[in-house]
Design a protein around this motif. Structure first.
Motif, PDB file in Angstrom:
ATOM      1  N   GLY A  51       0.791  -1.222   0.000  1.00 20.33           N
ATOM      2  CA  GLY A  51       0.000   0.000   0.000  1.00 20.33           C
ATOM      3  C   GLY A  51       0.826   1.276   0.000  1.00 20.33           C
ATOM      4  N   ALA A  52       2.129   1.155   0.248  1.00 19.32           N
ATOM      5  CA  ALA A  52       3.000   2.335   0.279  1.00 19.32           C
ATOM      6  C   ALA A  52       3.378   2.767  -1.137  1.00 19.32           C
ATOM      7  CB  ALA A  52       4.266   2.024   1.072  1.00 19.32           C
ATOM      8  N   ARG A  53       3.814   3.985  -1.258  1.00 21.82           N
ATOM      9  CA  ARG A  53       4.309   4.478  -2.538  1.00 21.82           C
ATOM     10  C   ARG A  53       5.571   3.694  -2.916  1.00 21.82           C
ATOM     11  NH1 ARG A  53       6.143   9.224  -1.289  1.00 21.82           N
ATOM     12  NH2 ARG A  53       8.106   9.151  -2.392  1.00 21.82           N
ATOM     13  N   ILE A  54       5.732   3.366  -4.169  1.00 25.01           N
ATOM     14  CA  ILE A  54       6.902   2.623  -4.638  1.00 25.01           C
ATOM     15  C   ILE A  54       8.161   3.440  -4.368  1.00 25.01           C
ATOM     16  CG2 ILE A  54       8.046   1.698  -6.697  1.00 25.01           C
ATOM     17  CD1 ILE A  54       5.213   1.063  -7.793  1.00 25.01           C
ATOM     18  N   ALA A  55       9.179   2.779  -3.851  1.00 29.30           N
ATOM     19  CA  ALA A  55      10.492   3.371  -3.561  1.00 29.30           C
ATOM     20  C   ALA A  55      10.396   4.531  -2.573  1.00 29.30           C
ATOM     21  CB  ALA A  55      11.191   3.812  -4.852  1.00 29.30           C
ATOM     22  N   SER A  56       9.559   4.378  -1.565  1.00 25.39           N
ATOM     23  CA  SER A  56       9.356   5.476  -0.612  1.00 25.39           C
ATOM     24  C   SER A  56       9.990   5.222   0.757  1.00 25.39           C
ATOM     25  CB  SER A  56       7.856   5.725  -0.422  1.00 25.39           C
ATOM     26  OG  SER A  56       7.228   4.592   0.159  1.00 25.39           O
ATOM     27  N   PRO A  63      17.662   3.758  -9.747  1.00 27.87           N
ATOM     28  CA  PRO A  63      16.913   4.745 -10.534  1.00 27.87           C
ATOM     29  C   PRO A  63      15.654   4.132 -11.173  1.00 27.87           C
ATOM     30  CG  PRO A  63      19.258   4.973 -10.954  1.00 27.87           C
ATOM     31  CD  PRO A  63      19.072   3.728 -10.121  1.00 27.87           C
ATOM     32  N   ALA A  64      15.712   2.855 -11.509  1.00 27.16           N
ATOM     33  CA  ALA A  64      14.562   2.187 -12.128  1.00 27.16           C
ATOM     34  C   ALA A  64      13.351   2.195 -11.201  1.00 27.16           C
ATOM     35  CB  ALA A  64      14.926   0.753 -12.510  1.00 27.16           C
ATOM     36  N   LEU A  65      13.555   1.875  -9.924  1.00 29.57           N
ATOM     37  CA  LEU A  65      12.430   1.890  -8.989  1.00 29.57           C
ATOM     38  C   LEU A  65      12.030   3.316  -8.616  1.00 29.57           C
ATOM     39  CD1 LEU A  65      12.759  -1.121  -6.531  1.00 29.57           C
ATOM     40  CD2 LEU A  65      10.995  -0.666  -8.215  1.00 29.57           C
ATOM     41  N   LYS A  66      13.003   4.210  -8.517  1.00 27.38           N
ATOM     42  CA  LYS A  66      12.675   5.603  -8.214  1.00 27.38           C
ATOM     43  C   LYS A  66      11.796   6.208  -9.306  1.00 27.38           C
ATOM     44  CE  LYS A  66      16.801   6.801  -5.578  1.00 27.38           C
ATOM     45  NZ  LYS A  66      18.020   7.637  -5.582  1.00 27.38           N
ATOM     46  N   ALA A  67      11.956   5.742 -10.528  1.00 25.24           N
ATOM     47  CA  ALA A  67      11.189   6.277 -11.654  1.00 25.24           C
ATOM     48  C   ALA A  67       9.764   5.733 -11.714  1.00 25.24           C
ATOM     49  CB  ALA A  67      11.915   5.974 -12.964  1.00 25.24           C
ATOM     50  N   LYS A  68       9.495   4.663 -10.985  1.00 22.87           N
ATOM     51  CA  LYS A  68       8.150   4.070 -11.003  1.00 22.87           C
ATOM     52  C   LYS A  68       7.187   4.952 -10.220  1.00 22.87           C
ATOM     53  CE  LYS A  68       7.150   0.467 -12.463  1.00 22.87           C
ATOM     54  NZ  LYS A  68       6.681   0.056 -13.779  1.00 22.87           N
ATOM     55  N   THR A  73       0.551  -1.997  -4.823  1.00 18.10           N
ATOM     56  CA  THR A  73      -0.713  -2.730  -4.791  1.00 18.10           C
ATOM     57  C   THR A  73      -0.398  -4.217  -4.870  1.00 18.10           C
ATOM     58  OG1 THR A  73      -0.875  -2.725  -7.198  1.00 18.10           O
ATOM     59  CG2 THR A  73      -1.905  -0.859  -6.021  1.00 18.10           C
ATOM     60  N   ASP A  74      -1.404  -5.052  -4.654  1.00 14.71           N
ATOM     61  CA  ASP A  74      -1.205  -6.496  -4.815  1.00 14.71           C
ATOM     62  C   ASP A  74      -0.682  -6.798  -6.213  1.00 14.71           C
ATOM     63  OD1 ASP A  74      -2.361  -6.550  -2.298  1.00 14.71           O
ATOM     64  OD2 ASP A  74      -3.930  -7.980  -2.832  1.00 14.71           O
ATOM     65  N   ALA A  75      -1.265  -6.150  -7.222  1.00 12.13           N
ATOM     66  CA  ALA A  75      -0.865  -6.405  -8.611  1.00 12.13           C
ATOM     67  C   ALA A  75       0.579  -5.961  -8.868  1.00 12.13           C
ATOM     68  CB  ALA A  75      -1.819  -5.698  -9.568  1.00 12.13           C
ATOM     69  N   ASN A  76       0.970  -4.807  -8.337  1.00 14.67           N
ATOM     70  CA  ASN A  76       2.347  -4.347  -8.529  1.00 14.67           C
ATOM     71  C   ASN A  76       3.348  -5.230  -7.789  1.00 14.67           C
ATOM     72  OD1 ASN A  76       1.855  -2.239 -10.293  1.00 14.67           O
ATOM     73  ND2 ASN A  76       1.667  -0.715  -8.681  1.00 14.67           N
ATOM     74  N   LEU A  77       3.021  -5.624  -6.571  1.00 14.62           N
ATOM     75  CA  LEU A  77       3.905  -6.532  -5.837  1.00 14.62           C
ATOM     76  C   LEU A  77       4.048  -7.848  -6.584  1.00 14.62           C
ATOM     77  CD1 LEU A  77       2.677  -5.839  -2.197  1.00 14.62           C
ATOM     78  CD2 LEU A  77       4.990  -5.430  -3.066  1.00 14.62           C
ATOM     79  N   ASP A  78       2.931  -8.366  -7.087  1.00 10.21           N
ATOM     80  CA  ASP A  78       2.961  -9.625  -7.836  1.00 10.21           C
ATOM     81  C   ASP A  78       3.829  -9.491  -9.083  1.00 10.21           C
ATOM     82  OD1 ASP A  78       1.752 -12.417  -8.338  1.00 10.21           O
ATOM     83  OD2 ASP A  78       1.298 -11.330 -10.202  1.00 10.21           O
ATOM     84  N   ALA A  79       3.632  -8.413  -9.838  1.00 15.36           N
ATOM     85  CA  ALA A  79       4.394  -8.213 -11.069  1.00 15.36           C
ATOM     86  C   ALA A  79       5.887  -8.065 -10.775  1.00 15.36           C
ATOM     87  CB  ALA A  79       3.876  -6.983 -11.812  1.00 15.36           C
ATOM     88  N   PHE A  80       6.221  -7.343  -9.716  1.00 12.75           N
ATOM     89  CA  PHE A  80       7.622  -7.158  -9.358  1.00 12.75           C
ATOM     90  C   PHE A  80       8.254  -8.476  -8.930  1.00 12.75           C
ATOM     91  CE2 PHE A  80      10.996  -5.674  -6.341  1.00 12.75           C
ATOM     92  CZ  PHE A  80      11.813  -5.087  -7.294  1.00 12.75           C
ATOM     93  N   LEU A  81       7.550  -9.233  -8.100  1.00 13.54           N
ATOM     94  CA  LEU A  81       8.092 -10.515  -7.651  1.00 13.54           C
ATOM     95  C   LEU A  81       8.208 -11.517  -8.800  1.00 13.54           C
ATOM     96  CD1 LEU A  81       6.221 -10.899  -4.250  1.00 13.54           C
ATOM     97  CD2 LEU A  81       8.664 -10.434  -4.592  1.00 13.54           C
ATOM     98  N   LYS A  82       7.303 -11.440  -9.740  1.00 15.46           N
ATOM     99  CA  LYS A  82       7.315 -12.371 -10.882  1.00 15.46           C
ATOM    100  C   LYS A  82       8.516 -12.093 -11.790  1.00 15.46           C
ATOM    101  CE  LYS A  82       4.506 -14.161 -14.649  1.00 15.46           C
ATOM    102  NZ  LYS A  82       3.179 -14.118 -15.284  1.00 15.46           N
ATOM    103  N   ALA A  83       8.748 -10.825 -12.094  1.00 16.94           N
ATOM    104  CA  ALA A  83       9.832 -10.469 -13.020  1.00 16.94           C
ATOM    105  C   ALA A  83      10.308  -9.052 -12.701  1.00 16.94           C
ATOM    106  CB  ALA A  83       9.341 -10.571 -14.458  1.00 16.94           C
ATOM    107  N   PRO A  84      11.194  -8.912 -11.712  1.00 23.06           N
ATOM    108  CA  PRO A  84      11.631  -7.582 -11.302  1.00 23.06           C
ATOM    109  C   PRO A  84      12.171  -6.726 -12.452  1.00 23.06           C
ATOM    110  CG  PRO A  84      12.421  -9.222  -9.750  1.00 23.06           C
ATOM    111  CD  PRO A  84      11.808  -9.968 -10.903  1.00 23.06           C
ATOM    112  N   SER A  85      12.976  -7.318 -13.329  1.00 29.04           N
ATOM    113  CA  SER A  85      13.578  -6.529 -14.399  1.00 29.04           C
ATOM    114  C   SER A  85      12.588  -6.171 -15.506  1.00 29.04           C
ATOM    115  CB  SER A  85      14.800  -7.241 -14.986  1.00 29.04           C
ATOM    116  OG  SER A  85      14.417  -8.483 -15.526  1.00 29.04           O
ATOM    117  N   THR A  86      11.470  -6.858 -15.561  1.00 31.92           N
ATOM    118  CA  THR A  86      10.407  -6.474 -16.495  1.00 31.92           C
ATOM    119  C   THR A  86       9.583  -5.352 -15.883  1.00 31.92           C
ATOM    120  OG1 THR A  86      10.299  -8.702 -17.424  1.00 31.92           O
ATOM    121  CG2 THR A  86       8.371  -7.306 -17.747  1.00 31.92           C
ATOM    122  N   ALA A  88      10.566  -3.179 -13.565  1.00 32.63           N
ATOM    123  CA  ALA A  88      11.397  -1.969 -13.459  1.00 32.63           C
ATOM    124  C   ALA A  88      12.755  -2.259 -14.088  1.00 32.63           C
ATOM    125  CB  ALA A  88      11.549  -1.556 -12.000  1.00 32.63           C
ATOM    126  N   PRO A  89      12.850  -2.131 -15.416  1.00 30.66           N
ATOM    127  CA  PRO A  89      14.131  -2.408 -16.085  1.00 30.66           C
ATOM    128  C   PRO A  89      15.261  -1.584 -15.470  1.00 30.66           C
ATOM    129  CG  PRO A  89      12.385  -2.121 -17.707  1.00 30.66           C
ATOM    130  CD  PRO A  89      11.813  -1.724 -16.370  1.00 30.66           C
TER     131      PRO A  89
END
Length: 114
Positions: A51-56, A63-68, A73-86, A88-89
């Motif tokens: 629920g927190a702001r990304i990279a807060s 820089p990749a995460l700072k730019a996000k 959210t559940d969906a963002n956490l899931d996507a990051f855990l599934k493929a971090p470099s996809t 946030a390249p």
């Protein structure tokens, strides 16, 4: 009336499954994530991340995460855990969690960390 009665066990099962899912997630977190995510130089503490702001958090993020934009959210956490470099390249996180079930459990656990 029969339809309502038939739906009640499903609802009860869903509510009961959430703590078990978080417990599974805690075990997975301890095995796969905890070594780096203790608030040291490797990764930020994940307490309160859901629920927190990304990279807060207080951490030297890539820089990749700072730019996000947005929140974890559940969906963002899931996507990051599934493929971090996809997600946030350029991220420094190199490990992923390929299993849908394991990601769901870890996200459920992260939501318990306050």
């Amino acid at each position: 009336m029969f339809r309502i009665a038939a739906a009640v066990p499903v609802l009860v099962f869903s509510l009961a499954a959430a703590p078990a899912l978080a417990a599974d997630g805690q075990q997975l977190f301890n095995m796969q994530c905890k070594l780096c995510h203790t608030g040291g130089p490797m990764g930020p503490s994940l307490s309160g991340v859901a629920g927190a702001r990304i990279a807060s958090k207080d951490f030297a993020y890539s820089p990749a995460l700072k730019a996000k934009e947005g929140t974890w959210t559940d969906a963002n956490l899931d996507a990051f855990l599934k493929a971090p470099s996809t997600f946030a390249p350029g991220t420094r996180m190199m490990l992923n969690v390929p299993s849908d079930e394991n990601r769901e459990a870890i996200v459920a656990f992260l939501k318990t960390l306050k």
